[in-house]
Design a protein around this motif. Sequence first.
Motif, PDB file in Angstrom:
ATOM      1  N   UNK A   1      -6.001 -35.899 -18.889  1.00 51.14           N
ATOM      2  CA  UNK A   1      -5.882 -36.875 -17.892  1.00 51.14           C
ATOM      3  C   UNK A   1      -5.603 -37.974 -18.726  1.00 51.14           C
ATOM      4  N   UNK A   2      -4.331 -38.759 -18.640  1.00 54.22           N
ATOM      5  CA  UNK A   2      -4.238 -39.769 -19.384  1.00 54.22           C
ATOM      6  C   UNK A   2      -4.859 -41.039 -18.906  1.00 54.22           C
ATOM      7  N   UNK A   3      -5.377 -41.963 -19.806  1.00 53.42           N
ATOM      8  CA  UNK A   3      -6.252 -43.003 -19.427  1.00 53.42           C
ATOM      9  C   UNK A   3      -5.679 -44.009 -18.419  1.00 53.42           C
ATOM     10  N   UNK A   4      -6.291 -44.461 -17.400  1.00 53.40           N
ATOM     11  CA  UNK A   4      -5.387 -45.273 -16.482  1.00 53.40           C
ATOM     12  C   UNK A   4      -5.702 -46.877 -16.882  1.00 53.40           C
ATOM     13  N   UNK A   5      -4.809 -47.786 -17.231  1.00 54.46           N
ATOM     14  CA  UNK A   5      -4.843 -48.935 -17.526  1.00 54.46           C
ATOM     15  C   UNK A   5      -5.790 -49.784 -16.585  1.00 54.46           C
ATOM     16  N   UNK A   6      -6.307 -50.714 -17.147  1.00 56.58           N
ATOM     17  CA  UNK A   6      -7.122 -51.679 -16.152  1.00 56.58           C
ATOM     18  C   UNK A   6      -6.491 -52.344 -15.315  1.00 56.58           C
ATOM     19  N   UNK A   7      -5.117 -52.808 -15.386  1.00 55.00           N
ATOM     20  CA  UNK A   7      -4.483 -53.500 -14.271  1.00 55.00           C
ATOM     21  C   UNK A   7      -3.895 -52.476 -13.474  1.00 55.00           C
ATOM     22  N   UNK A   8      -3.702 -51.177 -13.695  1.00 51.75           N
ATOM     23  CA  UNK A   8      -3.324 -50.220 -12.695  1.00 51.75           C
ATOM     24  C   UNK A   8      -4.658 -49.955 -11.953  1.00 51.75           C
ATOM     25  N   UNK A   9      -5.572 -49.754 -12.571  1.00 52.35           N
ATOM     26  CA  UNK A   9      -6.883 -49.692 -11.579  1.00 52.35           C
ATOM     27  C   UNK A   9      -7.033 -50.572 -10.722  1.00 52.35           C
ATOM     28  N   UNK A  10      -7.097 -51.926 -11.084  1.00 52.03           N
ATOM     29  CA  UNK A  10      -7.552 -53.104 -10.243  1.00 52.03           C
ATOM     30  C   UNK A  10      -6.474 -53.097  -9.105  1.00 52.03           C
ATOM     31  N   UNK A  11      -5.138 -52.486  -9.373  1.00 48.58           N
ATOM     32  CA  UNK A  11      -4.008 -52.740  -8.430  1.00 48.58           C
ATOM     33  C   UNK A  11      -4.602 -51.653  -7.425  1.00 48.58           C
ATOM     34  N   UNK A  12      -5.062 -50.437  -7.679  1.00 43.65           N
ATOM     35  CA  UNK A  12      -5.184 -49.444  -6.723  1.00 43.65           C
ATOM     36  C   UNK A  12      -6.716 -49.723  -6.040  1.00 43.65           C
ATOM     37  N   UNK A  13      -7.568 -50.403  -6.639  1.00 43.01           N
ATOM     38  CA  UNK A  13      -8.692 -50.800  -5.986  1.00 43.01           C
ATOM     39  C   UNK A  13      -8.430 -51.826  -5.057  1.00 43.01           C
ATOM     40  N   UNK A  14      -7.579 -52.894  -5.437  1.00 38.01           N
ATOM     41  CA  UNK A  14      -7.174 -54.226  -4.707  1.00 38.01           C
ATOM     42  C   UNK A  14      -6.668 -53.551  -3.347  1.00 38.01           C
ATOM     43  N   UNK A  15      -5.634 -52.425  -3.426  1.00 38.15           N
ATOM     44  CA  UNK A  15      -4.856 -52.192  -2.191  1.00 38.15           C
ATOM     45  C   UNK A  15      -5.818 -51.564  -1.188  1.00 38.15           C
ATOM     46  N   UNK A  16      -6.685 -50.802  -1.546  1.00 42.69           N
ATOM     47  CA  UNK A  16      -7.836 -49.943  -0.819  1.00 42.69           C
ATOM     48  C   UNK A  16      -8.813 -51.067  -0.122  1.00 42.69           C
ATOM     49  N   UNK A  17      -9.139 -52.097  -1.077  1.00 44.16           N
ATOM     50  CA  UNK A  17      -9.997 -53.116  -0.472  1.00 44.16           C
ATOM     51  C   UNK A  17      -9.415 -53.843   0.565  1.00 44.16           C
ATOM     52  N   UNK A  18      -7.987 -54.222   0.545  1.00 44.27           N
ATOM     53  CA  UNK A  18      -7.252 -54.776   1.318  1.00 44.27           C
ATOM     54  C   UNK A  18      -7.305 -53.978   3.000  1.00 44.27           C
ATOM     55  N   UNK A  19      -6.893 -52.774   2.539  1.00 43.64           N
ATOM     56  CA  UNK A  19      -6.837 -51.987   3.924  1.00 43.64           C
ATOM     57  C   UNK A  19      -8.137 -51.703   4.658  1.00 43.64           C
TER      58      UNK A  19
END
Length: 529
Positions: free
Chosen positions: A1-19
């Motif tokens: 599995x490719x390492x997930x960049x910190x900005x992409x990780x933050x993006x995923x977490x932010x979207x799910x926190x908002x919802x």
Amino acid sequence: MKRLGKYKLLFVITINIIIAVAYFIDNKDASYSELSSDIQNIIPVAQKFDNPQLFTHDLYLDNLSNVKYYTPFYVQSLRFIAKFSNYNYVQAINVLGLFCHLAFGILWFFLLYKYINSFWVALFVSILMRGIIWLPGLEIWGISDLWTIMPRTVYISLLPLPFLILSKTFYKNVIAAILIGLIFNFHPITGLGGILLFVSFLSLSQICFKKQEWLTLTKSITILICILIGMLPFILTYFGKTTSEVTYSITEFNAAFNARIPEYFSQPLLYLKQWFHFKTLFFILPLGLYYVYSFKIKEELQKAKALIILTIILVVIPTISVPIEQWVNTVLGLNLRLSFQLIRVQKVAIIPGFFALAFLLNDIIESNRISIKLFPYLVGLYFVLLSFSQSPWLKKVPFIGDDISNTILPHNLSFFSTVKDSQLDIDRMSKYIQNNTNSSALICGSHMYRGATKRSVVFDGKGASMLIEGNPEQFIKWHLRQQKISNLQSMQEVIDYLKLFDVDYFVTRNKDVPETLVHTEGPIFLYKL
């Protein structure tokens, strides 16, 4: 599995926190009627544990032993959360929903990313998986408003965890096996499907891809034992609190069962027919298209075959549990009552379809440079459309206006939403009953009044389903009483019959009850007997 960049990780977490937070805020003033009927059956169980003096004359809660078998992990978790909401169980469900929304979105994203290795595909499919999908047996997949925060939702929110832990290392797989067994306790019906998926996935990984070289006979048995260890809390509780011994008329039990449970639960072919609808093409088509698309690529073809085999296993094995149980009951003279639940395990069969969709999208995108650049914008467009999916203009647009899309976001993140949460007449009647009647009062009315008022309720059909496994004799009595009351010719006869059971209040929409009218809320009337 490719390492997930910190900005992409933050993006995923932010979207799910908002919802998650948006749903939590949207339900801060939710009413009891906004919960599903399943939750409305569970909350009184928690209330009974909190105060054993409640529901002393209730249909199924007159004795705690009737319900101690019932999803103990979920009930006790809910009770723990309720301590911090002043035992407001609607808000306890809301808090639980906050955690479920976060876990669902983040964990399913990481599981998809583990096997797809495409950030945008994993994000898109993980968001899509949130949408509500109606499945055979009145089952649902997805996570949305407060009514969806049921035991099965808690389970599917946690289901990715064991699969994320899986690796080529034996000790990690032991941990994963224990974990898949432990989360089973939140909803054993869906949990059996998860375990079947877990075991089948491990087996196919070895057979098709040789990725589990450690899977010797001894270690395979160890994995199965670890799964059983995780399952033990429910196994000991369920089989310690229920019995398959027949000490009652099996004819009367079957009559009661058929009156309460739809016939397709005991007739597998009728159940299977429910899969053959247009909406199921959404899951069948990706499996078929991925198989055709990957036909010339050996490794991709193996994946496609594995997903199809998993789907078949997850449909067929739950289906054959019904005739097997019927045969065992006939031969041994028992009354096992599990298959009408086990057949519902089929709902996890849609998971391979989601992964087939993800693999297919990934292969199509990677085959064209333009698609690679364009797809993130298409995902962004889908997010924009989601925020308008509850508006009247998009209501009839296929896919966007359907439940799979328009249930992903809460009302407060949806522009021009025509759906508004509001207190219903039944909520206002519940508040009146709770504030103006004795806590020991016995009510004849909807099952909803049980938890909403903390009062005993009799005769309701929804509550009767709790007795099928917990107390078959009492379940038969419920049916005999229902037959009696349905054959009465006049309202006076009905009232006289209710008085035989010391019913104090009758809540009905009937205006012609020959008793004292105490209170009215819209079309709902409360009579004192």
